[in-house]
Design an enzyme around this catalytic site. Structure first.
Site, short mmCIF file in Angstrom:
data_model
loop_
_atom_site.label_atom_id
_atom_site.label_comp_id
_atom_site.label_asym_id
_atom_site.label_seq_id
_atom_site.Cartn_x
_atom_site.Cartn_y
_atom_site.Cartn_z
N GLU A 273 0.84 -1.21 0.00
CA GLU A 273 0.00 0.00 0.00
C GLU A 273 0.87 1.26 0.00
O GLU A 273 0.73 2.12 0.86
CB GLU A 273 -0.89 0.01 1.25
CG GLU A 273 -1.77 -1.21 1.42
CD GLU A 273 -2.42 -1.30 2.80
OE1 GLU A 273 -2.07 -0.52 3.70
OE2 GLU A 273 -3.31 -2.16 2.96
N GLY A 275 2.09 4.93 -0.67
CA GLY A 275 1.50 6.21 -1.05
C GLY A 275 2.61 7.18 -1.38
O GLY A 275 2.98 7.39 -2.53
N ARG A 276 3.22 7.71 -0.31
CA ARG A 276 4.28 8.71 -0.45
C ARG A 276 5.36 8.32 -1.45
O ARG A 276 5.80 9.14 -2.25
CB ARG A 276 4.92 8.91 0.93
CG ARG A 276 5.89 10.06 1.01
CD ARG A 276 6.64 10.02 2.35
NE ARG A 276 5.77 9.83 3.48
CZ ARG A 276 5.19 10.82 4.18
NH1 ARG A 276 5.45 12.07 3.87
NH2 ARG A 276 4.40 10.55 5.20
N CYS A 344 -2.90 33.69 9.14
CA CYS A 344 -2.70 34.35 10.44
C CYS A 344 -2.38 33.34 11.54
O CYS A 344 -3.19 33.09 12.44
CB CYS A 344 -3.95 35.15 10.78
SG CYS A 344 -4.39 36.24 9.44
N TYR A 372 0.60 13.99 0.43
CA TYR A 372 0.08 14.68 1.61
C TYR A 372 0.22 16.19 1.46
O TYR A 372 0.46 16.91 2.44
CB TYR A 372 0.75 14.14 2.90
CG TYR A 372 0.63 12.64 3.00
CD1 TYR A 372 -0.58 12.05 3.34
CD2 TYR A 372 1.70 11.80 2.69
CE1 TYR A 372 -0.72 10.67 3.39
CE2 TYR A 372 1.57 10.42 2.73
CZ TYR A 372 0.35 9.86 3.08
OH TYR A 372 0.22 8.49 3.11
C1 LIG Z 1 -1.39 6.10 5.03
C2 LIG Z 1 -1.44 4.65 4.81
C3 LIG Z 1 -0.69 4.06 3.79
C4 LIG Z 1 0.29 4.82 2.94
O1 LIG Z 1 1.40 5.25 3.68
P1 LIG Z 1 2.65 5.90 2.91
O2 LIG Z 1 3.59 6.23 4.00
O3 LIG Z 1 2.15 7.08 2.18
O4 LIG Z 1 3.19 4.85 2.00
C5 LIG Z 1 -0.84 2.70 3.57
N1 LIG Z 1 -1.70 1.97 4.32
C6 LIG Z 1 -2.42 2.50 5.31
C7 LIG Z 1 -3.33 1.64 6.09
C8 LIG Z 1 -2.32 3.85 5.60
O5 LIG Z 1 -3.04 4.38 6.60
#
Ligand SMILES: *Cc1c(COP(=O)(O)O)cnc(C)c1O
Length: 418
Positions: A273, A275-276, A344, A372
């Protein structure tokens, strides 16, 4: 590959000069590189080519429809954490059979929507959630595929706000309780056990925490097998870090090799999974210097992007590199600047103590803003959210229009008799 490079003293996204994008679409503006997105996904997947695997992009890191659509076309699945993200993935052409649904607070309507869509797996985070899912699935005449998200109690050695695998946080079920909850799940008529899941945190820059977590997950998988509960997939979550300044996160290849070695000869599908790691360095936030202000203690560059556009510095004290789009000839005039927004709050900064040669009107690129960034943007101070642009070679496309001020109060009403 770095898709944001200097060419003749001007910072480009692929082959498009960032000042061209600023003039065409205004600032603040998020700019993404299609090549960088594509390459990150392909490189991550390539490491697992020899085994059954599913790479589920973590939608919360960047939920842009265009980006989701690009990843869907590359074969990605998606990790979602809400009904809103489910709807986005479906609207973007994502395959529901490649969706995993994470999150500690799934509501009944969210469960129903995911069951009706026919997702790949629910990553269940508590015994109560399991009971609810069983009930909701029964009412729809469906069987819900599940993994339990186990909390392996390993220290991801990252910022406490983005560490999720220690036993004192809200995520997952305690490692020690997992077997028992699996045994309960096995007895539920509308639950089908498919996998084991863990996700220990974000911006992790060492391999060791991933390996420790995988060890503990494998121990559980073996224990389940001894209880006649065979596991079809292991979901190892996301969390691989990126380089914002001088971090040295594991290379995808090294990560994949280490994971495959640990897996050994077990015949399960591996789910990830990330993301980043797929989007973070594929985007920048383009902003304009509105004012330069010298005070006794500091020099401030007040820019037109703010904490509402990019929250990470204010929220985590996160570091983002900041580059001049057009390098000035007179570098001798460089000063140390506080790069701040107009909001502000004293916490509204994008960078501290950055040495730059600046004049009012200059353009800056806040680097590594693809993850993010826009996904955490808000309308604080009644600021419309930034435009988003995708670059592909020489071409650029608006993938999200700049919000209009009227959009900000379109859902509100005045009470004439109040
Ligand atoms: C946020 C999240 C991800 C992704 O995390 P990254 O650090 O962006 O790779 C994967 N799985 C779950 C359950 C998350 O909450």
């Amino acid at each position: 590959m770095n898709s944001f490079t200097l060419k003749n003293t001007t910072l480009h996204a692929e082959n498009v000069a960032l000042n061209h994008i600023a003039h065409a679409f205004g600032t603040p503006c998020y700019v993404y590189s299609k090549a960088a997105l594509t390459q990150a996904f392909e490189r991550f997947s390539a490491g697992f080519a020899q085994t059954n695997h599913l790479v589920c992009f973590a939608v919360k890191s960047n939920p842009s429809l265009a980006i989701l659509n690009l990843f869907a076309k590359l074969g990605a699945g998606f990790d979602i954490v809400s009904g809103g993200e489910l709807a986005r993935v479906l609207a973007a052409g994502g395959d529901p059979k490649k969706i995993v649904f994470s999150g500690v607070g799934k509501t009944e309507p969210e469960m129903q929507a995911a069951l009706n869509a026919g997702i790949f797996c629910f990553n269940v985070e508590s015994a109560s959630e399991l009971n609810r899912l069983n009930r909701v699935a029964a009412a729809l005449g469906k069987v819900a595929p599940v993994s339990l998200r186990v909390n392996p109690n390993v220290d991801a050695k990252t910022h406490p706000y983005i560490s999720t695998g220690l036993k004192n946080n809200k995520f997952g079920v305690a490692y020690e309780d997992a077997l028992n909850i699996y045994l309960q799940a096995a007895a539920m008529p509308n639950i089908a056990i498919h996998g084991v899941d863990c996700h220990i945190g974000s911006q992790i820059t060492e391999l060791a925490p991933f390996l420790d977590a995988f060890d503990r997950v494998l121990w559980l998988v073996d224990a389940l097998e001894q209880h006649d509960i065979p596991i079809q997939h292991i979901d190892l979550g996301g969390g691989i870090g990126i380089c914002y300044s001088d971090e040295t996160p594991p290379e995808f290849k090294a990560y994949a090799l280490a994971m495959l070695e640990k897996l050994g000869t077990r015949e399960v599908t591996l789910v990830f999974e990330p993301g980043r790691a797929l989007v973070g360095n594929a985007g920048v936030l383009l902003t304009k210097v509105e004012y330069i202000k010298h005070t006794e203690a500091k020099n401030f560059a007040i820019v037109d992007a703010a904490m509402n556009d990019l929250m990470r510095p204010a929220l985590y004290d996160a570091y983002h590199d900041i580059k001049a789009v057009q390098a000035r000839d007179n570098q001798a005039s460089a000063l140390s600047y506080e790069i701040v927004g107009p909001v502000c709050e004293s916490g509204d900064f994008l960078g501290h103590d950055r040495t730059l040669a600046l004049e009012e009107g200059d353009l800056l690129a806040i680097m590594s803003a693809g993850a993010y960034g826009m996904s955490m943007a808000s309308n604080y101070n009644s600021r419309p959210r930034a435009a988003e642009v995708m670059v592909d070679g020489e071409q650029c496309y608006v993938i999200r229009k700049r919000e209009k001020i009227a959009d900000l109060f379109a859902l509100e009403q005045i009470l004439p008799n109040l």
